[in-house]
Scaffold this motif. Structure first.
Motif, PDB file in Angstrom:
ATOM      1  N   PRO A   1       0.844  -1.197   0.000  1.00  0.00           N
ATOM      2  CA  PRO A   1       0.000   0.000   0.000  1.00  0.00           C
ATOM      3  C   PRO A   1       0.882   1.251   0.000  1.00  0.00           C
ATOM      4  N   VAL A   2       0.525   2.199  -0.846  1.00  0.00           N
ATOM      5  CA  VAL A   2       1.248   3.463  -0.939  1.00  0.00           C
ATOM      6  C   VAL A   2       0.239   4.583  -0.698  1.00  0.00           C
ATOM      7  N   ARG A   3       0.487   5.364   0.327  1.00  0.00           N
ATOM      8  CA  ARG A   3      -0.365   6.516   0.659  1.00  0.00           C
ATOM      9  C   ARG A   3       0.350   7.768   0.162  1.00  0.00           C
ATOM     10  N   VAL A   4      -0.296   8.485  -0.756  1.00  0.00           N
ATOM     11  CA  VAL A   4       0.284   9.694  -1.331  1.00  0.00           C
ATOM     12  C   VAL A   4      -0.531  10.886  -0.863  1.00  0.00           C
ATOM     13  N   ARG A   5       0.111  11.766  -0.100  1.00  0.00           N
ATOM     14  CA  ARG A   5      -0.525  13.021   0.321  1.00  0.00           C
ATOM     15  C   ARG A   5      -0.162  14.084  -0.708  1.00  0.00           C
ATOM     16  N   ASP A   6      -1.170  14.601  -1.406  1.00  0.00           N
ATOM     17  CA  ASP A   6      -0.945  15.600  -2.447  1.00  0.00           C
ATOM     18  C   ASP A   6      -1.136  16.992  -1.845  1.00  0.00           C
TER      19      ASP A   6
END
Length: 122
Positions: A6-11
Motif C-alpha cells: 500500500p502506498v499513501r500519497v498526500r498531495d
C-alpha cells in the motif's frame, strides 16, 4: 509471485490523499494513475522534479532517478515516476520549484552569470 504494497500519497497541491496498491515491480506513479489518482508529473523519465515526493515512512527503490542528487535521495526525496515500493509507504508531494532550488540553487543563487569581454574587445 511479486509482492505489492500500500502506498499513501498526500498531495499538497490539492490537499487530498490517495491510497493505492503497487506491485514491487511497477512504477508508483503509473500504477497510482491506473487506480484513478491524479498526481503531478512531467517527463516520466526521472529527469525532472515535477513528481518529487518526500518519503514520510517506508522504503522505495529509484535506480533511474537522475533528476535527484544522491544527497537529496539520502534526505528522503524521491521521484514517483521511476520509484518502486519496497515496503508500505507514506509519501508527500513537493513543490517542484522547492525541490529544483534544493537541487540546483547553489549553482544559480549567486546572481547572473558574468561573461568576459567579447573577443573583438579583448
Amino acid at each position: 509471485m511479486v509482492p505489492s504494497f500500500p502506498v499513501r500519497v498526500r498531495d499538497r497541491r490539492t490537499n487530498t490523499e490517495h491510497i493505492v496498491e503497487v506491485p514491487a515491480d511497477r512504477y508508483i506513479l503509473e500504477t497510482a494513475e491506473n487506480q484513478g489518482a491524479c498526481l503531478p508529473f512531467s517527463c516520466r523519465n526521472g529527469a525532472c522534479t515535477a513528481c518529487a515526493v518526500r518519503v514520510i515512512a517506508g522504503e522505495l527503490y529509484q535506480p533511474e532517478a537522475m533528476g535527484l542528487s544522491p544527497h537529496l535521495q539520502r534526505q528522503g526525496y524521491a521521484l514517483l515516476c521511476v520509484s518502486y515500493p519496497r515496503s508500505p509507504l507514506v509519501v508527500e508531494t513537493q513543490d517542484e520549484d522547492e525541490v529544483y532550488e534544493l537541487q540546483f540553487g547553489r549553482y544559480f543563487g549567486k546572481g547572473p552569470v558574468r561573461r568576459g569581454l567579447p573577443l573583438d574587445e579583448e
